[in-house]
Every structure is written in structure tokens, then in C-alpha cells.
Scaffold this active site. Structure first.
Site, mmCIF file in Angstrom:
data_model
loop_
_atom_site.group_PDB
_atom_site.id
_atom_site.type_symbol
_atom_site.label_atom_id
_atom_site.label_comp_id
_atom_site.label_asym_id
_atom_site.label_seq_id
_atom_site.Cartn_x
_atom_site.Cartn_y
_atom_site.Cartn_z
ATOM 1 N N LYS A 144 1.109 -1.220 0.133
ATOM 2 C CA LYS A 144 0.040 -0.236 -0.129
ATOM 3 C C LYS A 144 0.812 1.203 0.066
ATOM 4 C CE LYS A 144 -2.166 1.177 3.807
ATOM 5 N NZ LYS A 144 -2.224 -0.085 4.679
ATOM 6 N N THR B 1 3.863 1.490 -1.105
ATOM 7 C CA THR B 1 4.600 1.371 -2.479
ATOM 8 C C THR B 1 3.751 2.214 -3.700
ATOM 9 O OG1 THR B 1 5.828 -0.402 -1.761
ATOM 10 C CG2 THR B 1 5.829 0.102 -3.971
ATOM 11 N N ARG C 18 2.249 8.001 7.109
ATOM 12 C CA ARG C 18 2.652 8.128 8.297
ATOM 13 C C ARG C 18 4.112 7.581 8.565
ATOM 14 N NH1 ARG C 18 -0.464 3.043 10.111
ATOM 15 N NH2 ARG C 18 -0.339 2.652 8.029
ATOM 16 N N LYS D 21 10.932 -7.986 8.692
ATOM 17 C CA LYS D 21 11.352 -7.133 7.722
ATOM 18 C C LYS D 21 10.313 -6.450 6.927
ATOM 19 C CE LYS D 21 13.586 -8.433 3.307
ATOM 20 N NZ LYS D 21 14.332 -7.366 2.847
ATOM 21 N N ALA E 206 -3.175 1.051 12.544
ATOM 22 C CA ALA E 206 -4.565 1.043 12.290
ATOM 23 C C ALA E 206 -5.305 -0.179 12.985
ATOM 24 C CB ALA E 206 -4.689 0.801 11.004
ATOM 25 N N PHE F 299 -2.886 -0.583 7.270
ATOM 26 C CA PHE F 299 -3.944 -2.033 7.093
ATOM 27 C C PHE F 299 -4.942 -1.898 6.054
ATOM 28 C CE2 PHE F 299 -2.085 -2.573 11.549
ATOM 29 C CZ PHE F 299 -0.980 -3.499 10.962
ATOM 30 N N PHE G 77 3.020 -8.105 -9.452
ATOM 31 C CA PHE G 77 4.005 -9.022 -9.132
ATOM 32 C C PHE G 77 4.702 -9.862 -10.362
ATOM 33 C CE2 PHE G 77 5.307 -9.409 -4.335
ATOM 34 C CZ PHE G 77 4.338 -8.404 -3.994
ATOM 35 N N TRP H 176 6.716 -0.630 -8.073
ATOM 36 C CA TRP H 176 7.887 -1.136 -7.367
ATOM 37 C C TRP H 176 9.075 -1.460 -8.421
ATOM 38 C CZ3 TRP H 176 10.612 -5.738 -7.484
ATOM 39 C CH2 TRP H 176 11.418 -5.870 -6.510
#
Lengths: 557, 557
Positions: free
Chosen positions: A71, A73, A94, A105, A273, A301, A381, A409
Site C-alpha cells: 500500500k 509503495t 505515516r 522485515k 490502524a 492496514f 508481481f 515497485w
């Protein structure tokens, strides 16, 4: 493939003063933190209010899974892409908590070629906001306990202190503790616990305050304990709102950084959240609205948590509703919602995608209940197949929602051009008619909770534990029963049971406990087993972290 | 009369880049924190090593009393006065802890017209060093407890964890706590406690480290617990020294600020001298030595604590001994040492001054044991009478020590010219022949403690509790018995009993407990009732603090 930190360290950043110039801020408007981070001074924030107000784009997502949604990204990539197609866009995010950074990670600065930078600074201490909040939180605890220890003029019942201490780390060991042991000179023995800083009411207050005066008013309203007569005791009663505001005065100033492509990004405030209200600060979002024609922001989230709170809690305080909502989904994550285990996500699976789409469909329907136009972004992806992409687009079209692939990305702004154009077109052609989902402005707590559970989560009944029932009765007595509600719930499911993926139905939601947050101006409702202090995994990310002799971070991501 | 903060806020500061230019540092050598604070980059520190080394002046004092001594004030004023008489002087101070700032009125930034600025920033979050240390300290605790919770591969005995958590506040409630309550998913129940951050071994390490590599080596050596076989467990065993160093990488860089008269001041690191080693950082002191012809620095509390540790712990690491020591005294404080209560200090009292002089005389004699020339500075107060000043000067002359009045609080550098001239003359004419007070380089712990107690404190015997005796035996087994000693003792008396003022004799000192600090490289010896976590007073200073709508501090001092 380069890691996020390798991309970050290889990027030539513009001095933050140059980034600030793009939005008409001068050197004197900034409080520099190194060469690439700055806080915006209060005087500049005041001046910016004269600028016109841009369009607001809220980025949210399906329920997160271990497969990853991206999100942040997409938020960063969309901002960059809007600039690429000639619009003036800024970003409002945020700031990350060190707890998850040390634990698992993953950070809150985006990824690949859609990052806010310098990522290592932002993910570590940044400009010290988290530390200021932690310090104010714990100073309040120390002052409260000292008051009880030194004669307890306010007649506070030490068994009924509800203010908890805080640390910006994942530390399960501090969830339930006893303090004040060791005899009379070492304080008053009582039960206590630490929340993670991002769940602290002071974090919520910092994110909702419109200035120092409002900050002090809110701090003053925090309920910290009850007297032996069961009357609420506030920070105002303790007379320390001035000291706490002093500790927070610089943290209240929004932070300015940049993306890889030098898009200005306000990164400020970071409540989770699932256990807090999940949105960045009002001051930063307002500064962003007065800086760009388009503001891309995110809430934490899934849309059942972050977006619901953005729309029900933040919007009334912000006095501005989104002009469009972008819901981020990945084919991998939808397949998980369709029942595929993480290890098998790379294989094409049409049935699972079809089944898991129910999660996305529910969030689309939910967001439409607020009257705001919706666009779906598929965060691409490498493992996504042509057939899966086609299917997902068809499923979206059946829901009559616009959908675009985003590959920010991998490709940066070039990968977000289609999404950016569609979002602009949506804002240009579809009017946002934001309205509350609550029937009446003055619905009481149980009515509000029921509305959220039924309308947003898709559940049946709300069950209150005996403790929660007693609290409802007390809160009515104290006049708190018509305040907004901030739900604390597992992020993994639309229900309060993290194992229920997809779009579960035929479930009840249990309210375990209610926590008054009068400074923030809402009541937190804790559902299921949700915890306000996370733990570390067996192999924390910290084990791979290091720093070289020149001070460069290693293994941060 | 203006308050410290009024003077501070009325001062027009030079941009910190201009202050840096005075010591040949450019914009690229700095990490700016706002317009008036900066950190020095590691590359600049490396380059500075090529510069010649200035003279080092250590400012210390008599045992503090509630009457106030003004050691930081004299340090700052002496630096300004040295510049006034045409020398190139810089200052090296510790940074304040928020605990005492919130607790009792008084900071570590000097006072009146001898202050380092911006005082409100330095006394609040400054550049975030304290927060980074607190975070590293507590991240280590979380990682340690997580290790035990997740299978305990290192076979750590949870009853024998010696690493404590930390908070940069005065909070007695956290001295003795139990953590990990609430059942198996909430960690392993055990006893724990919080120290104030300035007592954390990580603070000591930050102040002694010579660079990132040395920082990691020291962090790795920290003993955090013992196994069920009573073998020590270190941070290196837990493999988290890299993560901790990453959290500390920016905090390790020295901070640069300025005095009211724009003298460059390095303010970095802040261990208390009663419960820790009491000196600012090696990196900052070295940077100062390579920036000016004269460096004025201070060590915490009286010469029995701060100066002793400066000379016995810091000097061997700094590889530079002081060229002169200035001992600060006030007539008011000496009268308290002579038995006068605080309320009667404004009245002339020749007898009490004569009696209380014993405290100053002992410190003069102590400092001379290290072979360093000594000068006494009388920090002038309005209530001092002509007769008292004359007497004090005579008493000093009887001790064959140079003495000067300093009125830098009221007059700034003009009030320190005599002192500055005398210090320069002393350095020019008297050679510093620094040597250790210990008989042999490899004195063991008990020999070192005995030397300090007898030679510095003026006591008779050292008494070890049973616990301390057992620890001595274990430490011998572990090979720690010839490490340096860091005494933790009441600052108010030369003895371990805070009620014994003046120069007490015929007393013993009790060693209650020994704490290995292998990362710092010393063993802390806790004497008497000294506590590593202070408490707040009945009416904390926080009650008077506030901030205005523009973000200006009110009531900070």
C-alpha cells in the site's frame, strides 16, 4: 535485483531546501534535520492556509496477508506518477515505528522504485517524533505515580490507573507488569503495562491536534485514572498538560522528505490502524492539501481498519473528505484469501483468485457506502500470470469499479501512469459525496459499533464481555456514550478472528474492553485477542542489522 | 533580574554554520538540527585529528549542596572569558537528562550570562542522543527477553539477567518491577527494573567509544545475564551488537552549539557522576582539543566523583590529561558545609565559612595527588560579603593555591577575565605531571576501591556486603578483577552518607553491590543507599512548564 536500502543509498537526493522550494517554502520555513529532512515551522503552516486546497486521494487495501500488498509503495508510486503526467502532486504518509522495523522485515517507506527517502533515517529515529511521544507518555506516568506516592491529593485509586507506559519497540515482556515494588521509598505497588508508542493516546492526539492550543486542550482531557469514588481523573487535574505540550512542541511540526523522484512527501505521525486510528497527522495532511493540486495519502492496514477510521474519525477533524479512494490488492494476496498457502502462491490459481476476490469486493462495497468514488490498483508481481490479471480485471468490471495495474515497485512513476490517469479522470468525472455511515450523528457507542460490525465487517451481532458491559454503563454516567468509536481489531480478517480470510459471514464480534481516549476524542473498543503491544518473532530482523565505519546502515531491509 | 530562559530567548544566535566556520568546519562537515544545533560528521572528525592539540582545563567543584555551585556556569564563562582575552577557546560539556529537568529546577547548560544555547532545545530533546541510547538499551532488553521466551538457546537463567531497562526520566515507580506476567504468551516472568538513561552502560559506552568499530566492540562485550551454569552471557552471544550500533550511529556524532557570546561548545553524552562515570564523550573532547588552543570541560558533581572518574577512567581512554584543574566553590555552599541551614545563608558567617572550607581544602589536596596544577574559582553571589571573600582568599593562600573571583553569571565573559588570565598563567608556568593514584597499574578491584576511599574520600575501611563479597569471588573467576572501578556514591558528601558535610573523617564506606560493565570497561561499585533511578520531588518542576502557541517554552527555568 537491488534491495530497498541499496536503491535508497544509490539515489542522489535533492537538498530538502530544494524540495521545499517546489511547494513555495523557504529556508526560514524549515527546521532542518540533516540535509534531507526538515520540519515545517508553525508560522509557515499558518501562511500555507491561504493557498488553495488540492484534491485528496486516500490509498487503502484489502486485508493484509503474509504475501504483501504494498500500500505504501502504491501511495508513493501514484504520487510520483501524478507528477510524471504533469500534475502537481504531494504525498502524506505515516512515519514508521521502530518496533516492527526491529521485528519483521518491512517498513512504511514504500519499496523498490517507489520509496520515500532517506529510508534508513525515516525507519530509525527520523526527526525524533516517536521519541518525543514516548517521553511525554512516560513523563505522564511518572508524574501520576509521583502524585499518588507524595500524598495523593486527588484521591486516585491506584488499582484504577488506566494510563499505561509506552515504548516504541515490540516487547511482549512489558505487556503485564507490576511496578512500585521494593518498599515505601520506591513508590506505590500496582499493576501496569506498556503499550507500543503508536498505540499511545498521545500519538492519536498529536495526529489530531490542529495547533499547540488544541494540543494542550486534548492533553488536558486525557483520562488517566479514577478516584476511590470512581470519578475520572484527567491530565488537567494533575496540571501537567503544559509540560507534556512542551515535550511535544517540535514533534507537532510536520516532517518533509522526498521520494526517489523528488516528489515532496509529508511523513508525520504513525498510529497503527489495528490498535489505534491509523492515519497520519491532520497538520501534515492539511499542509499537503495546501501544497499540491493532488495529495496522495494512506491509512493503515485494510480498508476495514485504516480507511474506516480515516473516514469516520479523521475526516470530521480534517474538515475535508477524500475525492477518490484507491484500494490496493495483489493477485498473490487475493489467492491467499482464496485459501492458497504462502508457499504455493507463485503457481497460477484461477479458482483461488476467484474465491479470494470476495475480500476485495467487500472493501469496494464498503468504501462506496461513504459516497466516495473508488479505483482498484493491482500492485503487480512477477509471478502474476496473464490469465490471472485478465480475470481480476473482469471481476472488478463486474463490480463496476475501475481497475489498473501498477508496477511502480519495478518501474517507478512509469509503472503508475495508467493508475494516475484513471484516478485523475475519476476525480474529474465522479463527484465525491462523502457522508457518514452512521444513521444519526448522535448514535451511541453500541449503535456505532453495531454499524461498523454489520456494515463494514459483514458480521452479525456484537457481544460485550461483562467488563465491557460495566464500562458501557459507567461511560454513560460520565457522558462519554456518544463519542466516536475507534475499533481495535485484527488486521488479517474482516472479522475479529485472524484466521477467517476472504469475506467471512455469519460471525459475531466480541468487545472485550473499552478504553476512553478523551484527549483523542474517541473510545477504543478492543475486540477478540488484539494486543496493544506486539512481540518479536523467533528470528528478529535486528539479528541482520549492522552499520559500517562510515555510519551507513547494513541489512536494514 | 532576567531568568535563564529569558536571557536565552533574548539572545540573537549566530547560525551554527558560522560558529562551525570559526573552528574550520564547513557546511558539509555538519548534520544540521535546526539553525542552531549540528552534529559533526565522522569524516570531519577524522580530518580534525590532523590539527594540533589544545590545552585541557577540567572544571570540577566542591561537594554540591542545595545552595548551588554553578560548575557549568563557570565552565561556560571561563570559555567565553578566554576568548575575550584573545585566546582561541572552545567548551566541552555533557548534555542534560530530562529526568532532573522535569524534577528539580536546574539544568546543565549554565546560567545567567554564561549559558550554552539554545538552552530550551538542549534541555529537552536536543539532537536525540538520549532517546537513541534509551532505545538501544530497551531494544537489547526486548531482544534478550525474546531470546529466553523463544527457546532460550543460550541457556540464560532468567533469575540472573542483570541488564536493566532504561528511561530518561525520574521515575521511582520503575526501580523494582516484575515483567512477563499474564501467562505463557506474554513472556517469561522475572524481576526487573529501570535505570535512568544516564546510568545505562550504553551511555558510558557512547562516551568512551572512539568510532563505530570501537562502539560495536564495546557493545558486544556488555554482560547481560548468566547461564544456569553461571557463565556470563554477552551482547555478542546474542548477536545484536550490529543492530544496537545502528540505532546509535547518529548519537555517536558530537553535537556543536554556542554560548551567548558565540564560543563554540561541544555538548555530547551525559552520564551522571554519582551513578555513572560523569564525563562527556571522548569523541567530543577530542574534537574540542583539535578545535581550540584551550578546551574547557567539566565533570559531574564534586571532585570526589566526576573529577576522580575523569582522571582515573576518562584520561586513559582520552590519551590526554588535563593541563589544569579549576575547582569551583561558592561562599554560600561552603557555609552549608560549615553547618549553616539553607535559610540562613544570606547572613555573613565567618565561622561557618572557616569550618566549611575543609571541604574545598580536601578537594584541592585530592586533585594535587594526580599531579595537575589547581586553581580555585569562587563563583560570586550577591550575598557574599567583603569579609567572607577576603577570608576565603586567605584560606586558599594558606593552601598555596591560586584563587579568583568569577562573576560570569552576572557579567558574562567580563566577569571571568581574572580567572581566565590566572588559568592561562598557571598552564604557562606550572607543568602538569599527571599520574595515576593507584600504586600499581594492575591493582585489583579491592585495592583500587580502598585507594579511592582512603586517598580521595578520606575514609578508613571498605566494608563489603555478603553479596559484594560473592561478586568479588565470581569476578575473579571471570577475570574481571583488575578492571578499573567506577564508584557510585552520594554526591553530597565525601563519604557514602549524604548527611556528612565538610570533610568527614573516621568513616567506613560500604560496598553494597558490584555491577560489571564490560562494554564500558569497568566495574561499578554501588555504595551506601545510592540509587540508579532518581525520584521526583513533591512539586516537580513540570508543574510550571508550558509552551505558547508559537512553540516557545515557558517556565522551563
Amino acid at each position: 535485483m537491488k534491495t530497498d536500502i541499496e536503491i535508497s543509498q544509490a539515489t542522489k537526493l535533492a537538498p530538502i531546501t530544494e524540495v521545499a522550494e517546489k511547494i513555495d517554502l523557504t529556508f526560514d520555513d524549515l527546521e532542518l534535520h540533516g540535509k534531507y529532512k526538515a520540519k515545517i515551522e508553525f508560522a509557515a503552516l499558518d501562511r500555507m492556509k491561504e493557498n488553495p486546497e488540492g484534491k485528496l486521494i486516500l490509498v487503502t487495501s484489502i486485508n493484509p496477508t503474509p504475501a504483501g500488498e504494498g500500500k505504501s509503495t502504491v501511495t508513493v508510486g501514484l504520487g510520483d506518477a501524478l507528477n510524471k503526467i504533469g500534475k502537481k502532486a504531494v504525498i502524506a504518509l505515516r512515519e514508521p515505528s521502530l518496533g516492527p522495523v526491529m521485528g519483521i522485515k518491512g517498513g512504511a517507506t514504500g519499496g523498490g522504485y517507489a520509496q520515500v527517502l532517506p529510508m534508513e533515517d525515516i525507519n530509525l529515529h527520523f526527526t525524533g517524533d516517536m521519541h518525543a511521544i514516548t517521553t511525554a507518555n512516560n513523563a505522564l506516568s511518572a508524574l501520576l505515580d509521583n502524585h499518588i506516592h507524595q500524598g495523593n491529593e486527588l484521591n486516585i485509586d491506584a488499582r484504577r490507573v488506566i494510563w499505561k507506559r509506552a515504548v516504541d519497540l515490540n516487547d511482549r515482556e512489558l505487556r503485564f507488569i507490576t511496578v512500585g515494588l521494593g518498599g515505601p521509598i520506591n513508590g506505590v505497588p500496582r499493576e501496569d503495562g506498556f503499550d507500543i508508542t503508536v498505540a499511545s493516546e498521545i500519538m492519536a492526539i498529536l495526529c489530531l491536534a490542529t495547533g499547540i492550543t488544541d494540543l494542550k486542550r486534548r492533553l488536558s482531557n486525557i483520562v488517566i485514572a479514577y478516584t476511590f469514588e470512581r470519578e475520572p481523573v484527567t491530565v488537567g487535574d494533575l496540571r501537567v498538560e503544559g509540560a507534556l505540550a512542551l515535550v511535544l512542541k517540535d514533534a507537532l511540526k510536520p516532517n518533509l522528505v522526498q521520494t526517489i523522484y523528488q516528489t515532496p512527501a509529508f511523513v508525520h505521525g504513525g498510529p497503527f490502524a489495528n490498535i489505534a486510528h491509523g492515519c497520519n497527522s491532520i497538520l501534515a495532511t492539511r499542509a499537503a492539501l495546501h501544497s499540491g493540486d493532488y495529495v496522495v495519502t494512506e491509512a493503515g492496514f485494510g480498508a476495514d481498519l485504516g480507511a474506516e477510521k480515516f473516514l469516520d474519525i479523521k475526516v470530521p477533524n480534517l474538515e475535508k473528505a477524500p475525492d477518490a479512494i484507491v484500494i490496493v490488492a495483489t493477485i498473490r494476496a487475493l489467492k491467499m484469501h482464496g485459501g492458497v498457502p504462502k508457499t504455493e502462491l507463485s503457481a497460477e490459481n484461477i479458482d483461488a483468485l476467484t474465491a479470494g476476490f470476495s475480500n476485495l469486493a467487500k472493501h469496494i462495497s464498503n468504501m462506496r457506502k461513504y459516497g466516495v468514488p473508488v479505483v482498484v490498483a493491482i500492485n503487480e508481481f512477477i509471478s502474476d500470470t496473464e490469465k490471472e490479471i485478465t480475470l481480476l480485471k473482469e471481476l472488478c468490471e463486474q463490480e463496476n469499479v475501475k481497475v489498473e495495474l501498477a508496477s511502480v515497485w519495478e518501474k517507478g512513476p512509469d509503472g503508475g501512469i495508467d493508475l494516475a490517469k484513471t484516478v485523475v479522470e475519476t476525480i474529474d468525472t465522479e463527484e465525491s459525496n462523502y457522508h457518514s455511515i452512521f444513521t444519526h450523528e448522535d448514535d451511541d457507542l453500541t449503535e456505532k459499533i453495531e454499524t461498523i460490525v454489520q456494515e463494514i465487517y459483514g458480521g452479525n451481532d456484537v457481544i460485550y464481555t461483562k467488563k465491557a458491559q460495566q464500562q458501557l454503563a459507567s461511560f454513560k454516567k460520565y457522558g462519554w456514550d456518544r463519542l466516536p468509536v475507534c475499533m481495535a481489531k485484527s488486521q488479517y480478517s474482516l472479522s475479529d478472528d485472524p484466521s477467517k480470510l476472504g469475506a467471512p459471514s455469519d460471525f459475531d464480534v466480541t468487545i472485550r474492553e473499552l478504553v476512553p481516549k478523551l484527549g483523542a476524542g474517541f473510545i477504543v473498543a478492543l475486540t477478540g485477542d488484539v494486543m496493544t503491544m506486539p512481540g518479536l518473532p523467533k528470528k528478529p530482523a535486528a539479528l541482520k542489522m549492522d552499520v559500517d565505519e562510515q555510519g551507513n546502515a547494513i541489512g536494514l531491509f
